[in-house]
Design an enzyme around this catalytic site. Structure first.
Site, PDB file in Angstrom:
ATOM      1  CG  HIS A  69      -0.404   0.261   2.530  1.00  0.00           C
ATOM      2  ND1 HIS A  69      -1.158   0.581   3.623  1.00  0.00           N
ATOM      3  CD2 HIS A  69       0.883   0.256   2.982  1.00  0.00           C
ATOM      4  CE1 HIS A  69      -0.391   0.754   4.679  1.00  0.00           C
ATOM      5  NE2 HIS A  69       0.852   0.559   4.317  1.00  0.00           N
ATOM      6  CB  CYS A  76       3.632   5.276   5.440  1.00  0.00           C
ATOM      7  SG  CYS A  76       4.267   4.335   6.814  1.00  0.00           S
ATOM      8  CG  HIS A 115       5.321   0.671   2.564  1.00  0.00           C
ATOM      9  ND1 HIS A 115       4.667   1.851   2.298  1.00  0.00           N
ATOM     10  CD2 HIS A 115       4.789   0.211   3.723  1.00  0.00           C
ATOM     11  CE1 HIS A 115       3.789   2.102   3.258  1.00  0.00           C
ATOM     12  NE2 HIS A 115       3.836   1.113   4.137  1.00  0.00           N
ATOM     13  CG  HIS A 130       2.790  -3.343   6.248  1.00  0.00           C
ATOM     14  ND1 HIS A 130       3.711  -2.880   7.158  1.00  0.00           N
ATOM     15  CD2 HIS A 130       2.320  -2.244   5.607  1.00  0.00           C
ATOM     16  CE1 HIS A 130       3.784  -1.567   7.083  1.00  0.00           C
ATOM     17  NE2 HIS A 130       2.959  -1.145   6.139  1.00  0.00           N
ATOM     18  CG  ASP A 146      -2.186 -13.515   0.308  1.00  0.00           C
ATOM     19  OD1 ASP A 146      -1.337 -12.846   0.944  1.00  0.00           O
ATOM     20  OD2 ASP A 146      -1.999 -14.697  -0.029  1.00  0.00           O
ATOM     21  CG  HIS A 147       0.880 -12.682  -2.693  1.00  0.00           C
ATOM     22  ND1 HIS A 147       0.481 -13.376  -1.581  1.00  0.00           N
ATOM     23  CD2 HIS A 147       2.170 -13.004  -2.888  1.00  0.00           C
ATOM     24  CE1 HIS A 147       1.499 -14.094  -1.122  1.00  0.00           C
ATOM     25  NE2 HIS A 147       2.545 -13.877  -1.901  1.00  0.00           N
ATOM     26  CD  GLU A 190       0.482  -0.831   8.989  1.00  0.00           C
ATOM     27  OE1 GLU A 190      -0.209  -0.412   8.062  1.00  0.00           O
ATOM     28  OE2 GLU A 190       1.035  -0.092   9.816  1.00  0.00           O
TER      29      GLU A 190
HETATM   30 NI    NI Z   1       2.456   0.765   5.629  1.00  0.00          NI
END
Ligand code: NI
Length: 139
Positions: A16, A35, A41, A43, A81-82, A128
């Site tokens: 995100h 961020c 980036h 998580h 996911d992914h 997160e």
């Molecule tokens: Ni983040």
């Protein structure tokens, strides 16, 4: 019948970027820091879904967590996911890709299907990082 709370964890990883398109790059950088990096980036997220319900005297269960797991996977994990939360996820379209907004959106996806099983949705928690998590209780 006594009431209990049961929780299922599911995991996903996703990319995100935190930014508000109404603001300038400089303002976004001030609010979101790294961020807000334009090239995304990622998580490894842990999603905890807590269900509330009466314990069935016949089974000793509130509900079978396998059914809850299946619902979460079908309605939420497969979409996240992914993936890129800003670009790929229908229930996050037009929203700032914060963990708070993600928890609220996941609540919206799960509430009715979980109630259809005959139990209540109590909490959506998203972890997160090791140090940061969000809990949403539907308010
Ligand atoms: Ni983040």
């Amino acid at each position: 019948m006594p009431i209990a709370y049961i929780t299922r964890r599911e995991r996903f990883n996703a990319a995100h970027r935190l930014y508000n398109k109404e603001l300038t790059d400089e303002e976004n950088l001030t609010i979101y820091g790294k961020c807000s990096h334009p090239n995304w980036h990622g998580h490894n997220f842990d999603l905890f879904v807590t269900i509330k319900g009466e314990i069935d005297s016949k089974t000793g269960f509130v509900t079978n967590l396998n059914n809850i797991s299946k619902l979460i996977k079908e309605l939420v994990i497969e979409k996240l996911d992914h993936r890129n939360i800003n670009l790929d996820v229908d229930f996050m379209r037009g929203k700032i890709a914060s963990t708070e907004n993600l928890a609220i959106a996941i609540w919206g996806e799960l509430k009715n299907p979980i109630e259809t099983i005959g139990v209540g949705l109590h909490c959506v928690k998203i972890q997160e990082t090791e140090n940061n998590w969000v809990e949403y209780f539907g308010d």
